[in-house]
Design an enzyme around this catalytic site. Structure first.
Site, mmCIF file in Angstrom:
data_model
loop_
_atom_site.group_PDB
_atom_site.id
_atom_site.type_symbol
_atom_site.label_atom_id
_atom_site.label_comp_id
_atom_site.label_asym_id
_atom_site.label_seq_id
_atom_site.Cartn_x
_atom_site.Cartn_y
_atom_site.Cartn_z
ATOM 1 N N ASP A 152 36.253 39.128 47.697
ATOM 2 C CA ASP A 152 35.566 38.216 46.466
ATOM 3 C C ASP A 152 36.325 37.620 44.887
ATOM 4 O O ASP A 152 36.415 38.603 44.966
ATOM 5 C CB ASP A 152 34.311 38.192 46.226
ATOM 6 C CG ASP A 152 33.112 37.369 46.128
ATOM 7 O OD1 ASP A 152 33.100 36.170 45.649
ATOM 8 O OD2 ASP A 152 32.188 37.930 45.476
ATOM 9 N N HIS A 186 41.923 30.382 44.994
ATOM 10 C CA HIS A 186 41.676 30.101 46.915
ATOM 11 C C HIS A 186 44.033 30.513 47.005
ATOM 12 O O HIS A 186 44.106 31.645 48.143
ATOM 13 C CB HIS A 186 40.942 29.206 47.607
ATOM 14 C CG HIS A 186 39.903 29.541 47.132
ATOM 15 N ND1 HIS A 186 39.009 30.491 47.267
ATOM 16 C CD2 HIS A 186 39.367 28.053 46.993
ATOM 17 C CE1 HIS A 186 37.748 29.540 46.872
ATOM 18 N NE2 HIS A 186 37.567 29.030 46.988
ATOM 19 N N LEU A 240 49.203 45.706 64.997
ATOM 20 C CA LEU A 240 47.866 45.886 63.626
ATOM 21 C C LEU A 240 47.311 44.389 64.676
ATOM 22 O O LEU A 240 47.703 43.333 64.684
ATOM 23 C CB LEU A 240 47.959 45.834 62.766
ATOM 24 C CG LEU A 240 47.104 45.607 61.517
ATOM 25 C CD1 LEU A 240 46.781 46.016 60.470
ATOM 26 C CD2 LEU A 240 46.604 43.931 61.845
HETATM 27 C C1 IPE Z 1 31.384 36.251 50.479
HETATM 28 O O1 IPE Z 1 31.659 35.827 49.489
HETATM 29 C C2 IPE Z 1 31.802 35.199 51.854
HETATM 30 C C3 IPE Z 1 33.157 35.668 51.561
HETATM 31 C C4 IPE Z 1 34.606 36.338 50.612
HETATM 32 C C5 IPE Z 1 34.336 34.665 52.991
HETATM 33 P P1 IPE Z 1 30.195 35.062 49.104
HETATM 34 O O2 IPE Z 1 30.975 34.276 47.251
HETATM 35 O O3 IPE Z 1 30.465 33.523 49.287
HETATM 36 O O4 IPE Z 1 29.456 35.624 48.468
HETATM 37 P P2 IPE Z 1 28.189 35.530 47.517
HETATM 38 O O5 IPE Z 1 27.846 34.002 47.352
HETATM 39 O O6 IPE Z 1 28.897 35.880 45.940
HETATM 40 O O7 IPE Z 1 27.001 36.538 48.430
HETATM 41 C C1 IPE Z 2 36.223 34.004 47.815
HETATM 42 O O1 IPE Z 2 36.228 34.256 45.939
HETATM 43 C C2 IPE Z 2 36.698 33.326 49.028
HETATM 44 C C3 IPE Z 2 35.188 32.576 49.681
HETATM 45 C C4 IPE Z 2 34.232 32.517 49.963
HETATM 46 C C5 IPE Z 2 35.732 31.889 50.941
HETATM 47 P P1 IPE Z 2 34.863 32.946 45.681
HETATM 48 O O2 IPE Z 2 35.019 31.568 46.084
HETATM 49 O O3 IPE Z 2 33.352 32.790 46.299
HETATM 50 O O4 IPE Z 2 35.363 33.073 44.225
HETATM 51 P P2 IPE Z 2 34.073 33.070 43.320
HETATM 52 O O5 IPE Z 2 33.104 34.275 43.774
HETATM 53 O O6 IPE Z 2 32.831 32.054 43.029
HETATM 54 O O7 IPE Z 2 34.871 33.732 41.865
HETATM 55 MG MG MG Z 3 31.966 34.831 45.809
#
Ligand code: IPE
Ligand code: IPE
Ligand code: MG
Length: 236
Positions: free
Chosen positions: A16, A33, A127
């Protein structure tokens, strides 16, 4: 008996913070990303070096479809590129790739790439890399319940046959041991519909860094933190 953990057999990661990483730098979210994909490579390599058997990465949740179409398609594009670039390398590293989640919701191109790599790496043993794509823990549990219900309705099983072991065998992670260590980056303390059944006794490590900054050494640090935990599994 208290178990002192050694190396976790299975590490699961909620990757995240890509968007916030980019925002702090005045960059588009996609750039977060893109750099996050480099973290994936480093964490995979660190896991192999440690002797971890399973690495499950939450790459796209069933709720992430709610994001703007431009972000979703950019993420799918990056995923395709990751799969195209890594196919050979996974093969060379003796890594098996498996996808879990509602893979049929993914674009055709992505599905084909996944199927191809899954087939090519099916017998690899160093793995197992589990990619959670369009994944939701509740959806997975509902699907398992539906499959047991239809077996019961057909008379193949009776309600009393259903126990935790049979239930787990209908999850997409059937045959994969439960995660020992669950890591979430970006400091957020929630599970966001990830592996709800499987993390019952996982040790949870929350790391403040955003995912694109989480690298080889950070995985080692998380494993060190894990080793300091005392796992009790309900006993004394
Ligand atoms: C969780 O992250 C999903 C992934 C890392 C793929 P999100 O950014 O979607 O989660 P929330 O919305 O903060 O709970
Ligand atoms: C995690 O990073 C990747 C996915 C959920 C696909 P985010 O896109 O959730 O990044 P934040 O949490 O908005 O910073
Ligand atoms: Mg996120």
């Amino acid at each position: 008996m208290v178990t002192h953990p050694e190396i976790p057999r299975h590490i699961a990661i909620i990757m995240d913070g890509n968007g916030r990483w980019a925002k702090e730098r005045g960059l588009p979210r996609l750039e977060g990303h893109r750099v996050g994909a480099e973290s994936v490579q480093e964490v995979l390599e660190a896991s192999i070096q440690l002797g971890v058997e399973y690495l499950t990465l939450y790459a796209f949740s069933s709720e992430n479809w709610r994001r703007p179409a431009t972000e979703v398609s950019a993420l799918m594009g990056l995923l395709n590129r990751f799969l195209e670039n890594k196919a050979k390398e996974l093969d060379r590293q003796n890594v098996r790739l498996i996808a879990i989640g509602q893979v049929d919701r993914l674009p055709e191109k992505t599905r084909v790439l996944i199927e191809r790599i899954e087939a090519r790496t099916a017998n690899h043993t160093t793995l197992t890399l589990v990619l959670a794509l369009s994944y939701g823990g509740r959806e997975e549990i509902v699907e398992a319940a539906r499959s047991l219900a239809s077996d019961a309705a057909a008379g193949n099983i009776s309600a009393s046959d259903i126990d935790a072991e049979l239930f787990a065998s209908r999850l997409q992670t059937s045959g994969i041991p439960d995660p020992d260590l669950l890591i979430r980056t970006s400091g957020e303390m929630r599970v966001s519909n990830f592996l709800l059944w499987q993390i019952s006794y996982a040790e949870i490590v929350i790391v403040k860094k955003y995912w694109p900054d989480f690298r080889h050494g950070d995985l080692l640090d998380s494993v060190e933190e894990y080793k300091r935990r005392h796992r009790r599994f309900g006993s004394l």
